[in-house]
Design an enzyme around this catalytic site. Structure first.
Site, PDB file in Angstrom:
ATOM      1  CB  VAL A 209      45.776  11.647  46.990  1.00 56.36           C
ATOM      2  CG1 VAL A 209      46.392  10.312  46.608  1.00 56.36           C
ATOM      3  CG2 VAL A 209      45.599  12.556  45.782  1.00 56.36           C
ATOM      4  CG  HIS A 210      39.600  11.618  47.198  1.00 58.13           C
ATOM      5  ND1 HIS A 210      40.170  11.967  48.410  1.00 58.13           N
ATOM      6  CD2 HIS A 210      38.498  12.389  47.071  1.00 58.13           C
ATOM      7  CE1 HIS A 210      39.431  12.904  48.980  1.00 58.13           C
ATOM      8  NE2 HIS A 210      38.412  13.194  48.192  1.00 58.13           N
ATOM      9  CG  LEU A 211      40.878  12.274  39.564  1.00 49.38           C
ATOM     10  CD1 LEU A 211      41.391  13.703  39.629  1.00 49.38           C
ATOM     11  CD2 LEU A 211      41.735  11.455  38.597  1.00 49.38           C
TER      12      LEU A 211
END
Length: 321
Positions: A209-211
């Site tokens: 998961v990455h923003l």
DNA sequence: GTTCTAGAAC
DNA sequence: GTTCTAGAAC
């Protein structure tokens, strides 16, 4: 943005960077200009100008390119699809990753340069794993399985409410630091600040998961397709602004619907190509690029004029930040 | 995620 | 003839 979540966790300490092991390709278009200053931003210590790091990347990238078949690349070249997970699980990212890849690190998050930036400024914020760190007393009973960190969907489905709030708050806090650094750099290179978008992709292609923290100019040689452009439009539904996710976790009654919407978001990438700023229809990508350059030049001129007259930017805080 | 390239669009 | 996209391959 992304406030209202909680007091910040730990302050980040600067670091060295790496995105996936992809060759960085800074280009002349990139605003990360020649000037080298010391960041004056509050939080972290040994900050080093983004521009310096990206320029250093050039030499790094040529070395990497010449040794493509080696370790960090999956067969055939190109960055590995789980490069981010490799970064996230490093026990000592600051010493493992060069400053050209790692922007910032804290005890539970990292900020890295996107290897193929889709705008003048484009970084990724990811939670480290284990989360929280083993040194944290809370970690004994609250370690979520690694699969829960695959993407936004698994974060929402496989983690309990408290855990996902912790992760999102940490990511949001790190994103805010990244935003501050970007704004500093915008001021130094262009003399004004412009909008930055912070959000998740509904269906990311890299695991972990990455923003995304991306400037809204969308001017970059790595932006090559309609899907690239659509995937960052905050108004389409494929790019999920972090503030929206924060609303979701405050009221998780419709969580299943929201997750289902994420899963079916791929079709949104085929939306006709229009400018994300003025919605004008574009017949092809080269025309969009020319059009976006024009937007940028005009916005800069307007802002600089306004600053000259009033000593401050035209755009209000709530509009832009 | 990118690269490569066939064939559609111009 | 050249430009551009989209799908396969990686």
């Amino acid at each position: 943005m992304g406030n209202c979540l909680a007091p910040l966790a730990q302050s980040s300490s600067s670091a060295t960077a790496e995105q996936d092991s992809a060759p960085q390709q800074p280009t002349p278009e990139q605003p990360l200009s020649p000037i080298s200053h010391v960041f004056s931003t509050s939080s972290s210590s040994s900050r080093q100008p983004i521009s310096d790091r990206v320029r250093r990347n050039k030499s790094v990238s040529s070395k990497v390119r010449n040794s493509r078949s080696s370790s960090i690349f999956s067969m055939g070249g190109g960055p590995s699809l789980d490069a981010l997970r490799n970064y996230a699980t490093l026990s000592n990212p600051t010493s493992s990753l060069p400053p050209s890849k790692l922007l910032l690190s804290s005890s539970n998050t990292l900020a890295v340069f996107d290897a193929y930036p889709k705008a003048k400024y484009h970084f990724l914020v990811l939670p480290r794993y284990p989360f929280p760190p083993l040194s944290n007393p809370e970690s004994k009973n609250s370690i979520a399985p690694l699969e829960a960190f695959d993407d936004l969907k698994s974060l929402l489905m496989k983690m309990n409410r408290e855990a996902r709030e912790d992760v999102l708050i940490s990511m949001s806090n790190m994103a805010r630091e990244v935003e501050e650094m970007i704004r500093d750099e915008m001021l130094k290179t262009e003399g004004f600040e412009w909008k930055i978008d912070v959000g998740f992709h509904a269906i990311p292609s890299m695991k972990h998961v990455h923003l995304h923290v991306i400037s809204d100019d969308r001017i970059s040689p790595s932006l090559k397709t309609k899907k690239h452009h659509n995937s960052f439009r905050p108004d389409l539904g494929f790019f999920i602004p972090i503030m929206e996710v924060q609303r979701w976790i405050e009221d998780d009654s419709n969580m299943q619907e929201r997750v289902d919407a994420l899963s079916s978001a791929e079709r949104l990438l085929n939306t006709p190509l229009t400018c994300h700023k003025c919605d004008e229809f574009m017949t092809n990508i080269p025309k969009l690029k020319t059009h976006l350059e024009k937007h940028f030049v005009e916005e800069r001129a307007a802002e600089l004029r306004h600053i000259a007259r009033h000593g401050t930017q035209r755009n209000s805080d709530e509009e832009m930040f």
